[in-house]
Design a protein around this motif. Structure first.
Motif, short mmCIF file in Angstrom:
data_model
loop_
_atom_site.label_atom_id
_atom_site.label_comp_id
_atom_site.label_asym_id
_atom_site.label_seq_id
_atom_site.Cartn_x
_atom_site.Cartn_y
_atom_site.Cartn_z
N ILE A 73 1.07 -1.16 0.04
CA ILE A 73 -0.08 -0.11 -0.16
C ILE A 73 0.85 1.36 -0.03
CG2 ILE A 73 -1.78 1.26 1.13
CD1 ILE A 73 -2.50 -1.35 2.40
N VAL A 74 1.85 1.48 0.82
CA VAL A 74 2.89 2.29 1.01
C VAL A 74 3.47 2.64 -0.33
CG1 VAL A 74 4.62 3.35 2.23
CG2 VAL A 74 2.77 2.19 3.51
N VAL A 75 4.05 1.69 -0.78
CA VAL A 75 4.73 1.65 -1.88
C VAL A 75 3.96 2.20 -3.06
CG1 VAL A 75 6.20 0.42 -3.61
CG2 VAL A 75 6.53 -0.25 -1.17
N PHE A 76 3.10 1.57 -3.50
CA PHE A 76 2.05 1.86 -4.32
C PHE A 76 1.64 3.36 -4.25
CE2 PHE A 76 -0.89 -1.05 -7.28
CZ PHE A 76 -0.82 -0.22 -8.30
N ARG A 126 5.24 -3.54 -12.47
CA ARG A 126 4.78 -2.80 -13.66
C ARG A 126 4.82 -1.40 -13.69
NH1 ARG A 126 0.25 -7.04 -15.17
NH2 ARG A 126 1.30 -9.05 -15.44
N TYR A 127 4.15 -0.86 -12.67
CA TYR A 127 4.07 0.73 -12.56
C TYR A 127 5.37 1.25 -12.40
CZ TYR A 127 1.43 4.87 -11.16
OH TYR A 127 0.78 5.98 -11.08
N GLN A 174 7.90 4.21 -24.33
CA GLN A 174 7.01 4.45 -22.93
C GLN A 174 5.91 3.98 -23.17
OE1 GLN A 174 7.26 8.97 -22.47
NE2 GLN A 174 5.57 8.88 -20.85
N LEU A 175 5.22 4.14 -24.48
CA LEU A 175 3.61 3.48 -24.52
C LEU A 175 3.65 2.04 -24.33
CD1 LEU A 175 0.92 4.29 -25.35
CD2 LEU A 175 1.37 3.62 -27.69
N ASP A 176 4.89 1.54 -24.60
CA ASP A 176 4.69 -0.05 -24.36
C ASP A 176 4.82 -0.31 -22.83
OD1 ASP A 176 5.07 -1.10 -26.92
OD2 ASP A 176 6.99 -1.00 -27.12
N ALA A 177 5.74 0.39 -22.10
CA ALA A 177 5.92 0.35 -20.59
C ALA A 177 4.44 0.66 -20.13
CB ALA A 177 6.67 1.23 -20.11
N LEU A 178 3.67 1.72 -20.54
CA LEU A 178 2.39 1.86 -19.90
C LEU A 178 1.45 0.81 -20.33
CD1 LEU A 178 0.51 5.26 -20.30
CD2 LEU A 178 -0.76 3.18 -20.67
N LEU A 179 1.42 0.30 -21.42
CA LEU A 179 0.50 -0.81 -21.86
C LEU A 179 0.93 -2.17 -21.11
CD1 LEU A 179 -0.13 0.02 -25.55
CD2 LEU A 179 -1.64 0.64 -23.73
N ASP A 180 2.06 -2.35 -20.65
CA ASP A 180 2.32 -3.60 -19.94
C ASP A 180 1.76 -3.63 -18.56
OD1 ASP A 180 3.85 -4.66 -22.03
OD2 ASP A 180 5.73 -3.90 -21.63
N PHE A 181 1.13 -2.42 -18.12
CA PHE A 181 0.40 -2.60 -16.86
C PHE A 181 -0.68 -3.62 -16.97
CE2 PHE A 181 -2.38 -0.99 -13.69
CZ PHE A 181 -1.48 -0.62 -12.52
#
Length: 425
Positions: A73-76, A126-127, A174-181
């Motif tokens: 929770i804290v990390v997120f 992932r985030y 950057q878009l790849d990293a976002l969609l990998d969520f």
């Protein structure tokens, strides 16, 4: 777990005694409550990024220290707070984060103690990778692609060929990293991950808009490129088509969790004949002969397809619309947003799906002081960030996070000229 833990209260009291207001605000924004950071704490931290007497390294280091916690929770929430400040804080925070050799090192993070720890730890990893990639993109291009000036005279539409071919892969990464969520609708079950998903949703729309404008510019320059440039441009375009499919899946998840379908863009693929024409031109440059078409006829073929496709695929906004969501008033080859779309609804509306969507965690239309604060310092120079790598792209000035009710204008500047007749293939 609900409410602040005893640890949270003790930590806040310690920061109060030491007089560190920033540390106290970060602590309160990243408590053990299963909800997104409270708006009042985020507002205060955003205000701090605009104060001359506030140490940006201290603020960033305090956030990074919170990611060393064992609690998901804290990390997120520390990641969410950092992302929020990247989006709405002063640019010097992004400059500092981009100048660091390392940002978040959470590839092995795992919370085994909490009930949701295993599932949420996956999304934390992932985030953090996306935030790292977002900072790296700024370091490489000296621009935040979600904030850059857009439109017919925007950065991506006016970029020359060489810089364009270098910049588009950075946006792709950057878009790849976002969609990998890659969340499923049934995994968005608490206010923490829901808040992160909303920030990613907003970034995805803005990021893809810049990506799309770059592809339009690239296609317009395609027949003037050298053979090696054509090869790279063709691969970029093929990759772009694949990203559209992944983004479409991401937006479907947003719709399933309660984001109204009218808040999401319609993605429309260009006709397959466009790709074929691009391949034919490259083949002619390489000495391969697929079809007996002259350069002029191939150019005319693509131009006709673009004009034909532009009949229903375009984006228009009023000039007074907030730059945060201002896209383009020209033909859009592969991104279509319905004319009745109201961007203010995207910002104000909260998803109704899942559970525990928090009203205090969303970015609402609050006119934060950072937009006009008289004490806002000049941007801090960033080591290793060479603006000549991408030609010193033009940055959009800080904008207030307030979205007036825009009205989209259904005009098409690429439509046929009155008195002439357009022949489609």
């Amino acid at each position: 777990m609900s409410g602040q833990s005893l640890t949270d209260r003790i930590a806040a009291a310690q920061h109060s005694m030491t007089g560190s207001a920033i540390s106290k605000a970060v602590c309160k924004a990243t408590t053990h409550e299963v909800s997104g950071p409270k708006k009042k704490h985020l507002d205060y931290l955003i205000h701090c990024t605009n104060e001359m007497n506030v140490s940006i390294p201290h603020l960033a280091d305090t956030l990074l220290e919170r990611t060393a916690s064992n609690s998901w929770i804290v990390v997120f929430k520390a990641l969410i707070t950092t992302h929020h400040l990247m989006m709405y804080g002063n640019e010097r925070l992004m400059q500092y984060l981009a100048s660091r050799n390392t940002l978040f090192n959470l590839n092995n993070f795992l919370d085994k103690a909490a009930l949701q720890g295993y599932n949420m730890s996956t999304f934390i990893r992932r985030y953090s990778r996306y935030l790292n990639e977002k900072a790296m993109s700024y370091r490489l291009a000296a621009v935040d692609f979600t904030k850059m000036k857009r439109g017919a005279d925007g950065v991506m539409r006016t970029m020359n060929t060489e810089k364009l071919i270098k910049t588009l892969p950075v946006i792709q990464n950057q878009l790849d990293a976002l969609l990998d969520f890659q969340p499923n609708s049934n995994e968005l079950t608490n206010g923490v991950i829901n808040t992160a998903f909303m920030l990613l949703f907003k970034d995805s729309i803005r990021l893809f808009a810049a990506y799309n404008e770059g592809v339009i510019n690239m296609l317009e320059k395609y027949f003037d490129m050298k053979k090696n440039q054509c090869k790279e441009a063709l691969e970029i375009y093929k990759t772009f088509l694949n990203r559209m499919t992944k983004l479409s899946e991401f937006l479907k998840v947003a719709e399933r969790v309660g984001i109204d379908q009218g808040d999401s863009p319609d993605l429309t693929q260009a006709p397959s004949s466009l790709l074929e024409a691009l391949e034919q031109h490259l083949a002619s440059l390489e000495g391969r002969k697929l079809k007996d078409l002259s350069v002029a006829s191939r150019y005319d073929q693509i131009r006709k397809m673009l004009l034909r496709f532009a009949a229903n695929v375009f984006i228009t906004v009023q000039s007074h619309m907030s730059q945060d969501f201002q896209l383009d008033s020209s033909v859009c080859v592969c991104l279509c947003i319905r004319p009745e779309l109201q961007w203010s609804q995207l910002v104000e509306k909260k998803p109704t799906g899942g559970s525990s969507w928090q009203s205090k965690t969303m970015c609402t239309s609050t006119n934060w002081a950072h937009a006009t604060h008289p004490m806002a310092p000049a941007p801090m120079p960033v080591p290793q960030m060479m603006s000549h790598q991408m030609g010193g792209v033009q940055m959009m000035p800080p904008q207030p996070v307030m979205y007036n009710q825009p009205v989209l204008r259904p005009t098409n500047p690429f439509g046929p000229i009155p008195g002439t007749q357009m022949h489609f293939m």
